[in-house]
Structure formats: C-alpha cells, structure tokens
Design an enzyme around this catalytic site. Structure first.
Site, PDB file in Angstrom:
ATOM      1  N   GLU A   1     -19.851  77.914  38.339  1.00 29.84           N
ATOM      2  CA  GLU A   1     -18.945  78.776  39.161  1.00 29.84           C
ATOM      3  C   GLU A   1     -17.691  78.283  39.073  1.00 29.84           C
ATOM      4  O   GLU A   1     -16.623  78.409  39.169  1.00 29.84           O
ATOM      5  CB  GLU A   1     -19.430  79.635  40.355  1.00 29.84           C
ATOM      6  CG  GLU A   1     -20.300  80.437  39.904  1.00 29.84           C
ATOM      7  CD  GLU A   1     -21.089  81.366  41.179  1.00 29.84           C
ATOM      8  OE1 GLU A   1     -21.649  80.525  41.935  1.00 29.84           O
ATOM      9  OE2 GLU A   1     -20.816  82.525  41.261  1.00 29.84           O
TER      10      GLU A   1
ATOM     11  N   GLY B   1     -23.365  77.523  41.697  1.00 28.67           N
ATOM     12  CA  GLY B   1     -22.180  77.470  42.203  1.00 28.67           C
ATOM     13  C   GLY B   1     -21.576  76.401  41.363  1.00 28.67           C
ATOM     14  O   GLY B   1     -20.347  76.169  41.218  1.00 28.67           O
TER      15      GLY B   1
ATOM     16  N   GLU C   1     -29.554  81.771  40.123  1.00 31.19           N
ATOM     17  CA  GLU C   1     -29.588  82.249  41.490  1.00 31.19           C
ATOM     18  C   GLU C   1     -30.978  83.273  41.464  1.00 31.19           C
ATOM     19  O   GLU C   1     -31.547  83.415  42.729  1.00 31.19           O
ATOM     20  CB  GLU C   1     -28.275  82.755  42.003  1.00 31.19           C
ATOM     21  CG  GLU C   1     -27.384  81.810  42.438  1.00 31.19           C
ATOM     22  CD  GLU C   1     -26.548  81.394  41.391  1.00 31.19           C
ATOM     23  OE1 GLU C   1     -26.973  81.674  40.023  1.00 31.19           O
ATOM     24  OE2 GLU C   1     -25.487  80.697  41.435  1.00 31.19           O
TER      25      GLU C   1
ATOM     26  N   ALA D   1     -24.899  75.449  44.577  1.00 33.39           N
ATOM     27  CA  ALA D   1     -24.613  75.338  46.087  1.00 33.39           C
ATOM     28  C   ALA D   1     -25.658  74.679  46.659  1.00 33.39           C
ATOM     29  O   ALA D   1     -26.870  74.181  46.055  1.00 33.39           O
ATOM     30  CB  ALA D   1     -24.768  76.691  46.558  1.00 33.39           C
TER      31      ALA D   1
END
Ligand code: CAA
Length: 689
Positions: free
Chosen positions: A108, A105, A128, A66
């Site tokens: 993901e 992310g 994370e 992210a």
C-alpha cells in the site's frame, strides 16, 4: 548520509534522494518505520539537490506489511495515511524499489508511490485476508485502479504473493531491474522519469479500469458464486469483495471510507483475532525452549522410506520436490512397482508440475527390495502399517544397516516411539515424523520427541519440515500424540451422542456448520467403515459392525451411515436410522431429543479438556502448538483459532469446566476435568498464563 531515526537513513545519489529503511526482520510498518518514512520524505523534499526520491529497504525484504503486533494498541507516531499522503502528494516523483516481498501495508505504501521497480525475485501481495482482515490503507481502492477489479478480487481474497514478472505484466510494477542491483536500477529509473510530464501520476486518479466495470454487478456475483466453497464461514473474503465493489461504484475518497469502516469491523471481530493468533502460533511452534536455534543440524542429502504405500509415496514426494534423492523400499516387487507408479501419476495429475519437472523428480526416486540400499541415507522414514512387532523388527534391522549419525524416523500415528527406539542401540537417533494423508498435500507434521531423542535430531527434523513446506509441531509420546488423541475424544462423543438419540447427519451438520470440512460420520463413509473391521470376527456388537455386515461400508459401496446416489451425493439413510434406533432400544437407553448446542458442546469441550491434559502431562509445549496441529491437520476452521484458543476465548474455560463436571457426575470418569483446567479456572487464567 543523514540518520532520520534509528531505522531510517536519507542519502543522495547524484540528483536522486534515497530513503533507506532498516527495521529487521521484515521492515514491518511499526511506529518507528512510519516516523522514519515521514521524516525521510521531509528530508528529501527539503533537499534542493534531489530531483526524485527512491524508497528502498535493507535486509531480506521490502516492507512486509503493517506491524501486526501493534494491532489493537494505541496509535503512536505518524499514521500510515499521513505517510502515504506525503508520498503521493510529493512534487518529486517517488519510486518504490522492491525486493523480497511487498506485502499488505508495504504494497500500500508502494501504491502511493508514483512508480514501482522490482528485482525478478520480488513478490507483491495483499495477504491481509489470511489474517482475517482487508488492506486498510487504500489497497482495495488503488489496486483495482491498476490491475482491474477482477484481478484485484483474486489477489485480495487469496492473499497470493504475485511474482515480479506477473506484476510487470499487469502494470503493478513499472520496470524490472537486475537482481542484486536494485539500488542502482531504481536510481537510474528515477533519473529517467524525472523529466516526465507534471503533474505526477497518482494511482488514485487512474479511473479507467474501475469505470469500465461500473454497471456490471455480475462480475462480483459470479466471483462470489465461483468461490463460495472456498470462502465458507470466513468474513474477510466477503468484506474484501465489498471494498473492490466500492472502488468500482464510489469515488476514491468515499471508497476509502468504506474500506476504513469494514477494516475496523474485521479488526475488532473474533475471526481476525483468531487468525492473527494463528499466524504467530505457527511461528512460535518452531521454537523449542531447550533446543536453541543454533543447535547443530545434520545434513540430509539422501532419504530412505520403508513402505511404498500411499503414505510412503506421499512422503517421498516432499523430498523429491526439493531435490533430495529418495530410495523407496518394499518387500514385494509388485508393491514397489505400484508405489513408484502412484508417485509418477500424482505428479502427472498435478497442475503445477511441468513434464520436465516430473522427469527430474522421478529421476531422483529409486526403488529397492533390499533394506541394505538404505545404508548411506541420512534420514530413513518407516511408513509401514501400525504394528509394534513389525516396526521394532524394522528398527533393529535399520540399526544394523544405517550409517552412524543417520536419523531413524517412524511415521506412526500413535504408537509408542520410545518402545520403537528400544529396538535399536541408538535411541538418540530415533524420532517420530507423523505425516498426514495425503502426505504430499497436508501441511502438518507432528514431530514426536521420544525420551532419548537428541537435540540435533529434533532441530534437524524441525528445520527440514520447513524446507519441505510443512508446519511442524513438536509433541511428546502418548497414545495418538496430540492430534489423534484429541480426535479420539471427539469421536467418542460423536458415537455416544448417537446412542443417546442423535442421528449421524445431525452431528455432522453441527460440526460442518461450525466450520469443519466434514463431520465424523461423513468422514467414516469416505474412508470406509470397514477399516480395521474383520468380517469373520464381527458379531453385530456395534452400529458399525451391523452396517458393515449389511455391506454398508461407506461411499465405495454406495452406502454407509448415509445413502449415496450415483454422484456420491449423501442423503440421510432410513436404513441407518432404523439400525440405530433398534440398537439404542436394545441397550435400554431412552433416546431423547438432543439440541444442536448440546451436540457442539459435547463434541468440542472434551477436546479442550483433553488438550489441557496433554499440556499438564507436558506432551505439547504450549496450547498454541495444539491449535497449530488442529488447524493444519484436522480441518479446525482457522477463523476459530483452534480448540484451545476457542475454548478459552469463545466458549470460556469456566463454562467448559462446569459442563465437564456436570457430565462427569452424570456419565462418569471419561469426563473428569483436567487438573490444569480446574487450576486455571480457579486462578482466573487462560492457557497462555
Ligand atoms: N508484523 C510483525 N511481525 C512480523 C510481520 C508483521 N507484518 N511479518 C513477519 N513478522 C515477524 C514474524 O513473526 C517472525 O518473527 P519471529 O522471528 O520472532 O518468529 C519474523 O517476522 C520473520 O517472519 P517469518 O518467519 O514468517 O519469515 P519468512 O521469511 O518465512 O516470511 C514474510 C516473511 C513473507 C514477510 C512473512 O512473515 C509474512 O507473510 N508476514 C505477514 C505479512 C502480512 O500479512 N502483511 C500484512 C500485514 S496486515 C496489514 O498490512 C494491514 C494494513 O493494510 C495496514
């Protein structure tokens, strides 16, 4: 080729649609990238000629996560969940083509794809936890469905970047393709799978591994127990584990809700704020305003180290590890032999170095009793004991011996580098490189800029530190530099508190509970109370004198501030307590009850104040550099940012100032508030401006 937006293209390779992201530096999932992905998926699905879809990135890496800079701001563009739904629900197989790192992310997104291919040098991970977070886009629910809950817990709580080969072995990657030929390999793979059975495989529906773990709560209990020490104080590892538990015990959609809820709690908490701050602080520290990134770098192909003690040997290992030959210089053969032996045994004891690597590294190490052996070194680091006369003598000899352009560095932990430089005719070549013990392990490097150090020497030192895996902070010349100077403020308070009635174990406990690995008295016992203590000169003037005279010199003698049993387990010592009480009584002070809160404030606020003085004197470039020093060299808990961040965001600068003033009134000038602190509070500002 069709441009979807400024960071995304859609093109076709025969019957394979290819979505290409290009958002430097690391293709982080900013609003633009998410929109590009959503648009790219639509284009590929609308394209009747495309039978399958490859998702690939330009630049140095696949999506690295992210966009951390967007956290906490308003949500713009397509959400990550929408993007993942579009990918996962696609009627055409989607293949993630991974190079560099697929992180957070990024992984993901890849987990929402039907397949993943990677080049051998690629790595995948969910890091994370290092930002005080958990993977908030289904990572904790999909990963255990592929790799099983045990491996998933290891990955999410360590944040490790797992090499492609290992990913292949655990099913996280479906195929490894040739290095440098990712696009071709991915397209070929896409053609291969297009004929495979429908409906397409979705990770969310693969329940075998999580179901097998259902009814086995011991998996989680054991994992928590085995890692309790490592996770102490941190919220994120526990939250990550709870999500993996949810993956095992709840249906996928419910698990996602649990993940969302826990992610939200972490995101809005102070630990993650501190850890995200730390991430950027570390990168910021590499930037020196008046030394631009393109400042020339001096090639360093050979290193010399003077002093083969623990420090010199540890420093040498950093360079040997990256293939740079090192010459160690000592005055006595015996000391040199011992030093070389210690380096070897450090390698042999290390779990990571294979025997052939140890030999390769040792073959790059040579020893000499003659400083002339350093004549052709590009960098020489002096690591002898802390005496100015000795250091100056060494530097004047180095000046005569070393080739022009060589960097002459001192590993002093606090002496005046300008004065050391004055012993040479080339002060521009002199710099401080303050390593921390054990120098082959500790991450921090204080790079000490003297008045006349050249920009090339600074830039080279900063870049080199990164190459050897260190986190560097540039500091100015002042007693103790940044780290030890602030440590001095804390040590002073710890000693004073003892004279006012607090016991060493109370002070240690408060600091340990705050998150430090150990308190100052336990640390003294570990290092040895007699460092710098001279028996013949000792007159029982300090508590340390008295303890040393009683042969309580720390862990090595079985007693110091604490008593130790045969397993070196510490217990508060009635003997020490008696010594302290007698000492305090003799000095006429009325011992009093001191609360934990006062201990914490007295130990930490003067550190914040000292940091403010360092900033106003320009001895650190920015407050975050001070925090980088304290996190990486002195065990400040990363989930509390660093003394400056904590002082500003948790304690509050007005409160720090108020207390400093109060103590100044009661106990004198040592507590004088920094002018910068006064000014910032008056202006309602923080250290960041
Ligand atoms: N968001 C925003 N900026 C990022 C970023 C991210 N996720 N990752 C890196 N950057 C920036 C860095 O700040 C740096 O910027 P400057 O050049 O301006 O200093 C630049 O990208 C390059 O980064 P590095 O210097 O670290 O480069 P590197 O090659 O040494 O390392 C990396 C690359 C391994 C990707 C490393 O940057 C890294 O570990 N990044 C963080 C990865 C991460 O934690 N991802 C998870 C994010 S959280 C998440 O994804 C939550 C979720 O579940 C949705």
């Amino acid at each position: 080729m069709t441009a979807i937006n400024e960071v995304t293209d859609y093109s076709r390779d025969g019957d394979v649609g290819v979505i290409t992201l290009n958002s430097p530096p690391v293709n982080a999932l900013s609003a633009n990238v998410r929109d590009g992905l959503a648009g790219g998926m639509k284009a590929a699905l609308d394209d009747a000629g495309a039978q399958s879809i490859v998702l690939i990135c330009e630049g140095r890496t696949f999506i690295a996560g992210a966009d951390i800079t967007e956290f906490g701001g308003p949500q713009k563009g397509a959400s990550l969940f929408e993007v993942q739904d579009a990918i996962e629900g696609s009627t055409k197989p989607v293949i993630a083509a991974i190079h560099g790192t697929a992180l957070g992310g990024g992984l993901e997104v890849a987990l929402a794809c039907h397949y993943r291919v990677a080049v051998p040098s690629a790595r995948c991970g969910l890091p994370e936890v290092n930002l005080g977070l958990l993977p908030g886009a289904g990572g904790t629910q999909r990963l255990p469905r592929i790799v099983g809950p045990q491996k998933a817990m290891e990955m999410v709580t360590s944040g490790q970047h797992v090499p492609a080969k290992e990913c292949l072995a655990m099913g996280l990657v479906d195929e490894i393709v040739e290095e440098g030929k990712l696009r071709d390999g991915a397209v070929a793979f896409a053609r291969k799978v297009v004929a495979e059975h429908r409906p397409l495989k979705k990770v969310r529906e693969s329940n075998q591994k999580v179901e097998a773990a259902r009814g086995h709560p011991e998996i989680f209990a054991d994992f928590r127990k085995a890692n309790a020490r490592r996770f102490r104080g941190f919220l994120a590892p526990e939250y990550n584990i709870r999500c993996i538990e949810a993956a095992v015990n709840q249906p996928f959609e419910e698990g996602l809700k649990t993940e969302r809820k826990l992610f939200g709690e972490l995101l809005t908490g102070s630990q993650s704020a501190a850890q995200r701050y730390g991430f950027f602080a570390e990168r910021q520290a590499a930037k020196i305003p008046d030394v631009p990134d393109d400042t020339p770098v001096i090639p360093v192909n050979k290193v010399g180290i003077i002093g083969a003690g623990t420090m010199g040997g540890g420093i040498a290992m950093n360079f040997l590890n990256i293939g740079i030959p090192v010459t160690l210089v000592e005055v006595k053969q015996e000391a040199l032999d011992r030093g070389l032996k210690v380096v070897r045994s450090n390698y042999e004891r290390s779990r990571t170095a294979r025997p052939e690597e140890t030999e390769a590294r040792m073959s790059r190490l040579s020893g000499s009793l003659d400083m002339n052996a350093l004549a052709d070194c590009d960098l020489v680091i002096e690591a002898v004991f802390e005496r100015m006369d000795i250091k100056k003598d060494i530097f004047s000899r180095l000046d005569a011996i070393c080739k022009p352009g060589a960097i002459l560095a001192t590993n002093t932990s606090g002496l005046n580098v300008d004065e050391i430089a004055s012993a040479t005719k080339r002060p521009e070549a002199v710099i401080g490189l303050h390593f921390f013990s054990p120098a082959n392990v500790m991450k921090l490097l204080e790079v000490v800029r003297a008045d006349r150090t050249s920009k090339e020497v600074i830039n080279t030192s900063m870049k080199l530190s990164r190459k050897i895996g260190k986190i560097a902070a540039l500091v100015g010349v002042c007693p103790g530099f940044v780290g030890n100077r602030i440590l001095g403020a804390r040590q002073r308070e710890a000693q004073k508190l003892m004279f006012e009635g607090a016991m060493p174990w109370d002070i240690d406990r408060v600091l340990y509970d705050f998150g430090f690995p150990m308190g100052p008295f336990a640390m003294s016992d570990l290092a040895g109370l007699d460092i710098g203590w001279v028996k013949e000169k000792s007159k029982g003037e300090t508590i340390r004198d008295v303890l040393c005279e009683m042969d309580r010199r720390g862990q090595k003698t079985g007693a110091g501030y604490y008593d130790y049993d045969e397993n070196r387990v510490a217990r508060p010592s009635p003997v020490t307590e008696k010594v302290i009480k007698e000492f305090v009584a003799k000095s006429g002070v009325n011992a009093r009850e001191i609360t934990d809160e006062e201990i914490l404030e007295r130990c930490l606020y003067p550190m914040v104040n000292e940091g403010a003085k360092i900033l106003e004197e320009g001895k650190a470039i920015r407050a975050s550099d001070i925090d980088v020093v304290w996190q990486n060299g002195y065990g400040w808990p990363v989930y509390r940012g660093g003394p400056m961040w904590w002082g500003e965001h948790v304690a509050g600068l007005p409160k720090v100032l108020e207390r400093m003033k109060e103590w100044e009134g009661r106990m004198g000038d040592t507590y004088k508030p920094a002018a910068l602190l006064e000014r910032l509070v008056a202006e309602g500002k923080g250290f960041g401006g």
